[in-house]
Design a protein around this motif. Structure first.
Motif, mmCIF file in Angstrom:
data_model
loop_
_atom_site.group_PDB
_atom_site.id
_atom_site.type_symbol
_atom_site.label_atom_id
_atom_site.label_comp_id
_atom_site.label_asym_id
_atom_site.label_seq_id
_atom_site.Cartn_x
_atom_site.Cartn_y
_atom_site.Cartn_z
ATOM 1 N N ALA A 1 59.956 63.133 39.959
ATOM 2 C CA ALA A 1 58.880 63.940 40.257
ATOM 3 C C ALA A 1 58.928 64.606 38.718
ATOM 4 C CB ALA A 1 59.734 64.863 40.361
ATOM 5 N N LEU A 2 57.450 65.017 38.576
ATOM 6 C CA LEU A 2 57.047 66.238 37.372
ATOM 7 C C LEU A 2 56.772 67.029 37.595
ATOM 8 C CD1 LEU A 2 54.074 63.188 35.270
ATOM 9 C CD2 LEU A 2 57.097 64.351 34.401
ATOM 10 N N SER B 1 45.890 53.615 37.721
ATOM 11 C CA SER B 1 45.624 54.758 39.161
ATOM 12 C C SER B 1 46.001 56.136 38.680
ATOM 13 C CB SER B 1 46.371 54.372 39.913
ATOM 14 O OG SER B 1 47.182 55.201 41.156
ATOM 15 N N MET B 2 47.112 55.929 37.172
ATOM 16 C CA MET B 2 47.091 56.962 36.776
ATOM 17 C C MET B 2 46.830 58.582 36.055
ATOM 18 S SD MET B 2 51.008 55.655 34.840
ATOM 19 C CE MET B 2 52.513 55.481 35.811
ATOM 20 N N ASN C 1 45.776 65.295 36.814
ATOM 21 C CA ASN C 1 46.310 65.293 35.292
ATOM 22 C C ASN C 1 48.066 65.072 35.159
ATOM 23 O OD1 ASN C 1 48.058 67.364 36.889
ATOM 24 N ND2 ASN C 1 47.141 68.921 35.924
ATOM 25 N N LEU C 2 47.998 63.595 35.094
ATOM 26 C CA LEU C 2 48.946 63.030 35.395
ATOM 27 C C LEU C 2 49.287 62.804 34.573
ATOM 28 C CD1 LEU C 2 52.026 62.086 36.751
ATOM 29 C CD2 LEU C 2 50.573 59.486 36.386
ATOM 30 N N VAL C 3 48.100 61.879 33.012
ATOM 31 C CA VAL C 3 48.518 61.973 31.638
ATOM 32 C C VAL C 3 49.032 63.235 30.692
ATOM 33 C CG1 VAL C 3 47.496 60.554 30.108
ATOM 34 C CG2 VAL C 3 47.466 59.489 32.252
ATOM 35 N N PRO C 4 47.570 64.037 31.186
ATOM 36 C CA PRO C 4 48.535 65.439 30.693
ATOM 37 C C PRO C 4 49.822 65.856 30.338
ATOM 38 C CG PRO C 4 46.333 65.210 31.402
ATOM 39 C CD PRO C 4 46.474 63.887 31.798
#
Length: 137
Positions: free
Chosen positions: A79-80, A120-121, A126-129
């Protein structure tokens, strides 16, 4: 016969949801990313991230699954969240502790073509940021 426990070591966006659905379809009770209130009998687990619970249990008891006894399968365990990250599937000490405390546990690793995973990412919430901000390599 010992109880079947299955832990997916796949990274986010690598078909972890599909693994969770397959485990549930096979009759296992599955924790996936965040423990939903209706899925647990323990109010203190509701809304908590699986990875965070694993680390809390590991440091408290030496057994990452100590608080997760009602679950048989674990589909997405990382998790993030805000300023915290949990990637138990990349932590050899935690994986070894699961194996030591739960003989017969099965580890699987969902996988996806790297290009499809990256695409997909890029498209996902906003997964990359978040990965960049939190310093995830």
């Amino acid at each position: 016969m010992s109880r079947l426990r299955v832990v997916n070591l796949g990274l986010p966006k690598s078909a972890t949801t599909t693994v969770g659905q397959a485990l549930a379809a096979s009759g296992l009770k599955v924790a996936d990313h965040k423990i939903q209130a209706g899925l647990t009998q323990h109010k203190d687990l509701a809304g908590r991230f699986v990875g965070r619970v694993m680390y809390d249990s590991y440091f408290k008891t030496g057994d990452p699954l100590a608080q997760l006894g009602e679950f048989d399968g674990f589909a997405e365990i990382s998790a993030l969240h805000r300023a915290e990250t949990w990637y138990p599937q990349t932590d050899a000490s935690l994986i070894e502790a699961i194996a030591r405390n739960h003989p017969g546990v099965k580890f699987v690793a969902s996988w996806r073509d790297p290009r499809a995973l990256s695409n997909s990412m890029l498209k996902w919430n906003n997964l990359v940021p978040r990965l960049t901000r939190l310093g995830v390599p």
